[in-house]
Design a protein around this motif. Structure first.
Motif, short mmCIF file in Angstrom:
data_model
loop_
_atom_site.label_atom_id
_atom_site.label_comp_id
_atom_site.label_asym_id
_atom_site.label_seq_id
_atom_site.Cartn_x
_atom_site.Cartn_y
_atom_site.Cartn_z
N PRO A 29 2.21 12.94 133.14
CA PRO A 29 1.36 12.80 131.95
C PRO A 29 2.03 12.10 130.78
O PRO A 29 1.40 11.33 130.05
CB PRO A 29 0.99 14.24 131.60
CG PRO A 29 1.10 14.98 132.88
CD PRO A 29 2.22 14.33 133.63
N GLU A 30 3.31 12.37 130.56
CA GLU A 30 4.01 11.81 129.41
C GLU A 30 4.00 10.28 129.40
O GLU A 30 4.07 9.65 128.33
CB GLU A 30 5.45 12.33 129.37
CG GLU A 30 5.59 13.78 128.93
CD GLU A 30 5.09 14.79 129.97
OE1 GLU A 30 4.80 15.93 129.60
OE2 GLU A 30 5.00 14.41 131.17
N LYS A 31 3.88 9.68 130.57
CA LYS A 31 3.87 8.21 130.64
C LYS A 31 2.55 7.62 130.13
O LYS A 31 2.46 6.42 129.89
CB LYS A 31 4.16 7.75 132.06
CG LYS A 31 5.59 8.05 132.51
CD LYS A 31 5.90 7.45 133.86
CE LYS A 31 7.36 7.71 134.24
NZ LYS A 31 7.71 7.14 135.57
N MET A 32 1.55 8.48 129.95
CA MET A 32 0.29 8.03 129.36
C MET A 32 0.50 7.54 127.92
O MET A 32 -0.29 6.75 127.39
CB MET A 32 -0.73 9.16 129.34
CG MET A 32 -1.18 9.65 130.69
SD MET A 32 -2.18 11.15 130.54
CE MET A 32 -3.50 10.58 129.48
N ARG A 33 1.54 8.03 127.28
CA ARG A 33 1.78 7.72 125.88
C ARG A 33 2.05 6.23 125.65
O ARG A 33 1.98 5.76 124.51
CB ARG A 33 2.95 8.55 125.36
CG ARG A 33 2.72 10.06 125.45
CD ARG A 33 3.98 10.83 125.12
NE ARG A 33 3.77 12.27 125.23
CZ ARG A 33 4.74 13.18 125.12
NH1 ARG A 33 5.99 12.79 124.87
NH2 ARG A 33 4.48 14.46 125.24
N ASP A 34 2.34 5.50 126.71
CA ASP A 34 2.60 4.06 126.58
C ASP A 34 1.31 3.25 126.45
O ASP A 34 1.37 2.04 126.22
CB ASP A 34 3.39 3.55 127.79
CG ASP A 34 4.79 4.15 127.87
OD1 ASP A 34 5.33 4.51 126.80
OD2 ASP A 34 5.34 4.27 128.98
N PHE A 35 0.17 3.90 126.60
CA PHE A 35 -1.12 3.20 126.50
C PHE A 35 -1.26 2.56 125.13
O PHE A 35 -1.06 3.20 124.09
CB PHE A 35 -2.25 4.21 126.72
CG PHE A 35 -3.63 3.64 126.57
CD1 PHE A 35 -4.25 2.99 127.63
CD2 PHE A 35 -4.32 3.78 125.37
CE1 PHE A 35 -5.53 2.48 127.50
CE2 PHE A 35 -5.61 3.27 125.22
CZ PHE A 35 -6.21 2.62 126.29
N CYS A 36 -1.62 1.27 125.11
CA CYS A 36 -1.77 0.57 123.83
C CYS A 36 -2.86 -0.51 123.92
O CYS A 36 -2.67 -1.62 123.43
CB CYS A 36 -0.44 -0.04 123.38
SG CYS A 36 0.27 -1.18 124.59
N ARG A 37 -3.97 -0.17 124.53
CA ARG A 37 -5.06 -1.12 124.69
C ARG A 37 -6.14 -0.88 123.62
O ARG A 37 -6.21 0.20 123.06
CB ARG A 37 -5.65 -1.03 126.10
CG ARG A 37 -4.61 -1.33 127.18
CD ARG A 37 -5.19 -1.26 128.58
NE ARG A 37 -4.16 -1.53 129.58
CZ ARG A 37 -4.37 -1.56 130.90
NH1 ARG A 37 -5.60 -1.35 131.37
NH2 ARG A 37 -3.39 -1.81 131.74
N LEU A 38 -6.95 -1.89 123.38
CA LEU A 38 -8.04 -1.83 122.40
C LEU A 38 -7.55 -1.47 121.00
O LEU A 38 -8.28 -0.94 120.18
CB LEU A 38 -9.12 -0.83 122.83
CG LEU A 38 -9.85 -1.11 124.15
CD1 LEU A 38 -10.87 -0.01 124.43
CD2 LEU A 38 -10.52 -2.47 124.13
#
Length: 254
Positions: A226-235
């Motif tokens: 789950p922690e790797k979700m923090r890299d999301f940077c879209r929109l």
């Protein structure tokens, strides 16, 4: 790790792009709901759906002629809302689709809990609809804890079996899972919004787009931590460590 998302009101039929993997797990219950709606008058059905005459007639006729085991579309291809447009399953790689099949679940008022390639037919029945059936006052009572139990079983069958649930569903749908989670589960709600006067304000349209983009991001990166979700940077969204905690990940439009 399992990811839960909401369905969409608008649906289509696509029996050619992908094969279905089978029928939904709760087909007997779906038939009960189908008959309950068939027994409604047109006026009663329209009131249940809270829509205009044109949409009510389309869906009323759908239920009257429905054959729930014929001409089926994989669930992930059947819904047409903004979330699914941004998930864009039709153009995902084989590896990303494999991830979707393994980790994604779609909540449905009509089908209960769907796996992405379960075969479905177009319908209209939101989870919050006040349909009384089998002495249950609404669909939350009708489904009870069975959707959570099904999700838990699917989660435990994965290689990691970590009982992590990533919540990308709306409150109306996540409610049927969240109310039953235990201390053995890690239930992480993902929020997308704008920071206004120190508070996160969520706009429905942008949130739906972001949920689809997040599901796509998870599939393309094949994320299982789950922690790797923090890299999301879209929109234009970015993770806010200040506003987040272990059970809520907040992404703010920058």
């Amino acid at each position: 790790m399992k990811i839960i998302i909401s369905p969409a009101k608008k649906m289509n039929v696509d029996t050619d792009s992908f094969e279905i993997s089978g029928l939904p797990a709760f087909m007997e219950d779906t038939r009960v709901l189908m008959q309950a709606i068939r027994d409604l008058s047109f006026a009663e059905a329209k009131a249940l759906w809270k829509c205009n005459d044109q949409l009510a007639r389309l869906n009323y006729d759908r239920f009257q002629s429905m054959e729930p085991e014929r001409a089926l579309t994989p669930a992930v291809m059947a819904y047409e809302g903004l979330q699914y447009q941004h998930l864009a399953p039709a153009v995902l790689t084989r590896e990303a689709l494999s991830y979707v099949e393994e980790h994604l679940c779609i909540l449905s008022g009509f089908y209960g809990l769907l796996q992405p390639f379960d075969g479905v037919t177009p319908y209209r029945l939101e989870m919050q609809a006040r349909l009384s059936v089998k002495d249950c006052k609404d669909l939350y009572e009708f489904w009870g804890d069975r959707l959570y139990e099904r999700l838990r079983t699917l989660n435990e069958s994965l290689p990691d079996g970590d009982r992590v649930i990533i919540n990308l569903a709306s409150k109306e749908y996540s409610r049927c899972i969240e109310r039953y989670v235990t201390e053995e589960d890690r239930f992480i709600t993902v929020e997308f919004g704008q920071l206004i006067e120190g508070k996160v304000k969520q706009k429905g349209t942008l949130a739906k787009m972001a949920r689809g983009e997040m599901a796509r991001f998870l599939a393309e990166k094949r994320i299982v931590v789950p922690e790797k979700m923090r890299d999301f940077c879209r929109l234009g969204f970015a993770y806010s460590e200040e506003l987040s905690n272990d059970n809520k990940y907040v992404f703010v439009a920058v």
